[in-house]
Scaffold this active site. Structure first.
Site, mmCIF file in Angstrom:
data_model
loop_
_atom_site.group_PDB
_atom_site.id
_atom_site.type_symbol
_atom_site.label_atom_id
_atom_site.label_comp_id
_atom_site.label_asym_id
_atom_site.label_seq_id
_atom_site.Cartn_x
_atom_site.Cartn_y
_atom_site.Cartn_z
ATOM 1 C CD GLU A 114 -2.850 -1.240 2.350
ATOM 2 O OE1 GLU A 114 -4.017 -1.679 2.204
ATOM 3 O OE2 GLU A 114 -2.369 -0.908 3.452
ATOM 4 C CD GLU A 134 -3.036 -6.757 3.952
ATOM 5 O OE1 GLU A 134 -2.478 -5.658 4.011
ATOM 6 O OE2 GLU A 134 -2.920 -7.519 2.969
#
Length: 263
Positions: A114, A134
């Protein structure tokens, strides 16, 4: 900006700032480190002498795996105070209108990916790899869920988000979120080479490009175009009233290289 040591190393040369995540063993980011990164990128944004930044990881194996799960297990809340720029210091930093290069030197996953997606150009070593794992720990890759489907084909982004599978650097390059693949020993040389090229360019134009691109992500073409022509972007208004705007035209007419002053 003074050089920093500890979890975040900084190096400044001319108008270029190099930021290195240095948290052995994996360069994971806890709340404290994220806050430090926010202060660094805020100062980078606000320093008129700095033109471009490079972000990389220390060592040869990890760029950044994102959130420090060990710190989380010891009490760092996942929804805690990440600092002025959000997680990693730049994702939510307002008006960050200077070019940033990611030099991905190894594993780049979760929040680390990210962070890379928050930069403008991504260079990667031949052994770099990418993932959003995740899903396997029951956590939302929030920023990636917003950004990645806008950066690469929707179905590839959803594959990464829903399965957590790993991409090698060749596939990442094929889908378009890695600009260049480089031998590990050449990565930082190339990052600095590109940074020096950007350092020599017109900072007011860079700022206008970044603000317009950000706005256009969530709007139709004509709405953003109308804002440009009406000078409703602060950066565009500053650019069109600047000395640099005149300098660009004069340099072209005089067949010489322009001298950008950022004003």
């Amino acid at each position: 900006m003074t050089p920093m040591t500890g979890p975040i190393l900084t190096r400044r040369e001319g108008g270029i700032l190099e930021v290195t995540i240095d948290r052995p063993k994996a360069n994971a980011i806890d709340l404290k480190t994220s806050r430090v990164m926010g202060e660094i990128f805020r100062d980078f944004r606000d320093d008129p002498e700095l033109r471009v930044a490079i972000i990389t990881g220390a060592g040869e194996k990890f760029f950044c795996p994102g959130w420090d799960l060990k710190a989380a297990a010891e009490g760092d809340p996942v929804d805690g105070d990440y600092g002025v720029g959000g997680f990693g210091g730049m994702q939510e930093l307002r008006d960050l209108n200077k070019p940033i290069i990611a030099a991905v030197n190894g594993i780049c996953c979760g929040g680390g990916l990210e962070i890379a997606l928050s930069t403008d150009i991504i260079l990667a070593a031949e052994h770099a790899s990418f993932a959003l794992p995740e899903i396997r720990s029951g956590t939302l890759a929030d920023a990636a869920s917003i950004k990645l489907p806008k950066r690469i084909p929707y179905h590839i982004a959803m594959d990464m988000l829903l399965t957590g599978r790993w991409l090698d650097v060749v596939e990442a390059n094929r889908w378009g979120f890695v600009n260049e693949i480089l031998p590990a020993g050449r990565l930082m040389d190339r990052a600095w080479e590109l940074a020096r090229l950007l350092e020599s360019g017109p900072p007011l134009v860079y700022a206008a490009i970044k603000e317009v691109v950000r706005d256009a992500e969530g709007r139709d073409f004509q709405t953003t175009m109308n804002k440009v022509t009406r000078r409703q972007f602060r950066t565009v208004d500053v650019l069109y009233s600047s000395e640099d705007q005149l300098e660009g035209a004069r340099a072209f007419a005089e067949k010489r290289d322009p001298v950008w002053k950022g004003r």
